[in-house]
Write an enzyme that holds these catalytic residues in place. Structure first.
Site, PDB file in Angstrom:
ATOM      1  N   TYR A   1      -9.507  98.307  12.352  1.00 13.16           N
ATOM      2  CA  TYR A   1      -9.436  96.991  11.286  1.00 13.16           C
ATOM      3  C   TYR A   1      -7.573  97.941  11.521  1.00 13.16           C
ATOM      4  O   TYR A   1      -6.649  96.779  10.945  1.00 13.16           O
ATOM      5  CB  TYR A   1      -9.382  97.703  10.266  1.00 13.16           C
ATOM      6  CG  TYR A   1     -11.459  96.528  10.056  1.00 13.16           C
ATOM      7  CD1 TYR A   1     -11.380  95.657  10.037  1.00 13.16           C
ATOM      8  CD2 TYR A   1     -12.304  97.567  10.453  1.00 13.16           C
ATOM      9  CE1 TYR A   1     -12.967  94.513   9.798  1.00 13.16           C
ATOM     10  CE2 TYR A   1     -13.054  97.320  11.064  1.00 13.16           C
ATOM     11  CZ  TYR A   1     -13.236  95.074  10.311  1.00 13.16           C
ATOM     12  OH  TYR A   1     -14.754  94.440  10.380  1.00 13.16           O
TER      13      TYR A   1
ATOM     14  N   ASN B   1     -15.263  99.191  16.363  1.00  9.81           N
ATOM     15  CA  ASN B   1     -14.341  98.136  15.200  1.00  9.81           C
ATOM     16  C   ASN B   1     -13.025  99.358  14.749  1.00  9.81           C
ATOM     17  O   ASN B   1     -12.892 100.663  14.691  1.00  9.81           O
ATOM     18  CB  ASN B   1     -15.673  98.541  14.079  1.00  9.81           C
ATOM     19  CG  ASN B   1     -17.324  98.525  14.112  1.00  9.81           C
ATOM     20  OD1 ASN B   1     -17.104  97.586  15.078  1.00  9.81           O
ATOM     21  ND2 ASN B   1     -18.100  98.217  13.247  1.00  9.81           N
TER      22      ASN B   1
ATOM     23  N   HIS C   1     -27.198  99.475  10.251  1.00 11.14           N
ATOM     24  CA  HIS C   1     -26.181  98.968   9.708  1.00 11.14           C
ATOM     25  C   HIS C   1     -26.035  99.415   8.191  1.00 11.14           C
ATOM     26  O   HIS C   1     -26.344  98.327   7.334  1.00 11.14           O
ATOM     27  CB  HIS C   1     -25.493  97.396  10.444  1.00 11.14           C
ATOM     28  CG  HIS C   1     -23.672  97.075   9.750  1.00 11.14           C
ATOM     29  ND1 HIS C   1     -23.056  96.745  11.160  1.00 11.14           N
ATOM     30  CD2 HIS C   1     -22.918  97.914   8.972  1.00 11.14           C
ATOM     31  CE1 HIS C   1     -22.076  96.758   9.747  1.00 11.14           C
ATOM     32  NE2 HIS C   1     -22.223  97.069   8.852  1.00 11.14           N
TER      33      HIS C   1
ATOM     34  N   GLU D   1     -20.715 102.332  12.543  1.00  7.69           N
ATOM     35  CA  GLU D   1     -20.017 103.671  12.404  1.00  7.69           C
ATOM     36  C   GLU D   1     -20.745 104.938  11.253  1.00  7.69           C
ATOM     37  O   GLU D   1     -20.690 105.079  10.431  1.00  7.69           O
ATOM     38  CB  GLU D   1     -19.614 102.453  11.004  1.00  7.69           C
ATOM     39  CG  GLU D   1     -18.215 101.649  11.626  1.00  7.69           C
ATOM     40  CD  GLU D   1     -17.862 100.875  11.089  1.00  7.69           C
ATOM     41  OE1 GLU D   1     -17.889 101.009   9.425  1.00  7.69           O
ATOM     42  OE2 GLU D   1     -16.685  99.894  11.030  1.00  7.69           O
TER      43      GLU D   1
ATOM     44  N   GLU E   1     -16.044  95.083  16.252  1.00 12.63           N
ATOM     45  CA  GLU E   1     -15.490  94.496  15.143  1.00 12.63           C
ATOM     46  C   GLU E   1     -14.189  94.560  15.019  1.00 12.63           C
ATOM     47  O   GLU E   1     -13.233  95.387  15.178  1.00 12.63           O
ATOM     48  CB  GLU E   1     -16.231  95.068  13.739  1.00 12.63           C
ATOM     49  CG  GLU E   1     -17.424  94.464  13.243  1.00 12.63           C
ATOM     50  CD  GLU E   1     -18.098  95.147  12.330  1.00 12.63           C
ATOM     51  OE1 GLU E   1     -17.349  95.538  11.504  1.00 12.63           O
ATOM     52  OE2 GLU E   1     -19.360  96.326  11.774  1.00 12.63           O
TER      53      GLU E   1
ATOM     54  N   ARG F   1     -24.025  89.574  17.477  1.00 17.91           N
ATOM     55  CA  ARG F   1     -23.661  90.549  16.778  1.00 17.91           C
ATOM     56  C   ARG F   1     -24.547  90.824  15.192  1.00 17.91           C
ATOM     57  O   ARG F   1     -23.829  90.609  14.745  1.00 17.91           O
ATOM     58  CB  ARG F   1     -23.290  91.661  16.761  1.00 17.91           C
ATOM     59  CG  ARG F   1     -23.433  93.378  15.978  1.00 17.91           C
ATOM     60  CD  ARG F   1     -22.181  94.423  16.804  1.00 17.91           C
ATOM     61  NE  ARG F   1     -22.195  95.472  15.688  1.00 17.91           N
ATOM     62  CZ  ARG F   1     -21.258  95.945  14.933  1.00 17.91           C
ATOM     63  NH1 ARG F   1     -20.680  94.959  14.458  1.00 17.91           N
ATOM     64  NH2 ARG F   1     -21.849  97.237  14.284  1.00 17.91           N
TER      65      ARG F   1
HETATM   66  C1  FCB Z   1     -16.369  97.765   8.189  1.00 19.61           C
HETATM   67  C2  FCB Z   1     -18.203  97.407   8.470  1.00 19.61           C
HETATM   68  C3  FCB Z   1     -18.089  96.092   8.774  1.00 19.61           C
HETATM   69  C4  FCB Z   1     -17.765  95.444   7.722  1.00 19.61           C
HETATM   70  C5  FCB Z   1     -16.393  95.753   7.457  1.00 19.61           C
HETATM   71  C6  FCB Z   1     -15.018  95.040   7.298  1.00 19.61           C
HETATM   72  O1  FCB Z   1     -16.239  99.205   8.063  1.00 19.61           O
HETATM   73  O2  FCB Z   1     -18.592  98.096   9.742  1.00 19.61           O
HETATM   74  O3  FCB Z   1     -19.929  96.103   7.967  1.00 19.61           O
HETATM   75  O4  FCB Z   1     -18.044  95.237   5.851  1.00 19.61           O
HETATM   76  O5  FCB Z   1     -16.017  96.943   7.519  1.00 19.61           O
END
Ligand code: FCB
Length: 449
Positions: free
Chosen positions: A293, A291, A121, A166, A355, A77
């Site tokens: 985290y 995405n 992006h 995002e 992600e 990607r």
């Molecule tokens: C996300 C982004 C990506 C990267 C990660 C850590 O928000 O999409 O570009 O920076 O965080």
């Protein structure tokens, strides 16, 4: 020992974005983007760093693809830099930019790696920001022009399209909080940007369907789905409101549910909606990109402008200071599967994690290796959640680790390393980290630990 079984056709991939890895910002006829400008602003990016060289993938993509192939990844990607395709944002097309992405796609296919392309992006051509950027509806005609060029020039080589990465970061970080380019702090502009980014997504899908191309198209959100800090009704409501303002504001109109009512009722937010807009936004999509985290605890706060606040947490953190919360991924995927059920008349909408990963303070040790066990553990735990939710009926079809390479981490510059491949930014030398070998084994079917 824990043994994880993933379906045979589960798509294993790795993610990057143009401004974070390409470099060569003054080569190949590329125009200026808002991150070039923002990075020059004193104090905007750590140590005044920028994406001028980044990982130099523009010149080293063959090496990067060979490394991906060695690990067995099935999909890459990456994103297209709009100013490489249309340097001024509108008008003249740059053949060198198109050639670069055609070569990249062809090299991937030669290595049996499928191409997953993000159209936006975050590297908006600067001339469009000068018109008002995402806050000005005029961006929609420029975006339409750009995506049509991409479909026409690259459509035969792309296996999966993502319209926007995002939207939250585009509108909220770019125009409300000012942490990202263009660095503005203006609620009215941010609210307009939210609507325009949704519109841009809808237009991109609508135009795509007209081309007759058969690859799948979807969008990537970074859903924020906080848990309530306590079991009080007030905190539950605050968590709901936070989710509405940062997640449902994008997801719901795209899924055909319109804007969440609480934004108007509780926060007095009015979007600049024109006749037909909600229909344009709600184009049927083939998949949802997620995405993920971390997850945060939210609590009520009448003094905050959006009536909620994030509370301290107890978990360990990654080098970003982000909480280590694999359980949040499970809650989030179950929630997304639930709210997307039945959209566009389909029983389920396939989901891809586009992600997931973490930053660690990695170093190459005397043996020439990078022993990033902290990252391996993070990935193991999140992949365990993925395997588990599939059993619970979540239509999760693939997983892309962020990131292939250590790269330019936006306002943090090069200080935060997310790669499964270490990059020495002085020499550009790439070194597999142990997490890369962890993926090699997992993809090969030995996901046991
Ligand atoms: C996300 C982004 C990506 C990267 C990660 C850590 O928000 O999409 O570009 O920076 O965080």
């Amino acid at each position: 020992m824990e043994r994880l079984d993933f379906p045979k056709d589960f798509l294993w991939g790795t993610s990057t974005a143009s401004y974070q890895v390409e470099g060569a910002t003054h080569e190949g006829g590329r125009g200026e983007c808002i991150w070039d400008t923002f990075a020059r602003k004193p104090g905007a990016v750590y140590a005044g760093e920028n994406g001028d060289v980044a990982c130099d993938q523009y010149h080293r993509y063959k090496e990067d693809i060979a490394m991906m192939a060695e690990l067995g990844f099935k999909s890459y990607r990456f994103s297209i830099a709009w100013p490489r395709i249309i340097p001024e944002g509108r008008g003249k097309i740059n053949p060198e930019g198109i050639a670069f992405y055609r070569n990249l796609c062809e090299e991937l296919h030669k290595n049996n790696i499928h191409t997953c392309v993000t159209l936006y992006h975050w590297d908006l051509p600067q001339p469009l920001e000068d018109e008002g950027g995402w806050a000005n509806r005029s961006i929609l005609t420029a975006f339409e022009e750009y995506v049509k060029v991409c479909y026409k020039e690259l459509g035969d080589l792309v296996d999966m399209w993502i319209t926007i990465n995002e939207p939250y970061c585009v509108s909220h970080l770019g125009y409300l909080y000012g942490f990202h380019a263009p660095g503005q702090r203006d609620q009215k502009k941010a609210v307009s940007a939210m609507h325009h980014v949704n519109m841009a997504h809808g237009i991109a899908v609508k135009e795509y369907r007209k081309t007759g191309l058969k690859a799948q198209i979807g969008i990537t959100w970074n859903p924020n789905t906080p848990r309530p800090a306590t079991s009080s009704e007030a905190d539950k409501k605050a968590a709901d409101l936070s989710r509405a303002f940062s997640t449902e504001v994008f997801m719901f109109p795209c899924l055909g549910k319109g804007y969440p009512k609480s934004l108007k009722e509780e926060l007095k937010i009015d979007f600049p909606i024109e006749a037909g807009d909600l229909e344009t936004i709600a184009q049927p999509i083939d998949f949802i990109g997620v995405n993920y985290y971390f997850e945060s605890p939210a609590a009520a706060d009448e003094n905050s402008p959006f009536k909620n606040t994030m509370k301290p947490f107890w978990q360990e953190t990654t080098a970003m200071g982000w909480a280590y919360t694999p359980g949040g991924l499970e809650r989030q995927l179950l929630w997304i599967a639930e709210v997307s059920k039945g959209a566009f008349g389909k029983a389920q909408i396939p989901i891809y994690i586009t992600e997931n990963g973490c930053a660690c303070n990695d170093t190459v040790t005397h043996d020439g290796r990078v022993h990033d066990m902290e990252r391996v553990r993070y990935l193991q735990q999140h992949l365990a959640v993925c395997a588990d939710v599939i059993k619970k009926g979540v239509p999760l079809k693939g997983y892309y680790v962020w990131s292939l390479l250590d790269n330019f981490e936006w306002a943090y510059g090069y200080t935060k390393r997310f790669g499964i491949i270490h990059v020495d930014f002085k020499t550009m030398k790439r070194t597999f980290k142990d997490s890369a070998f962890f993926f090699r084994d997992t993809i090969a079917g030995y996901a046991d630990w």
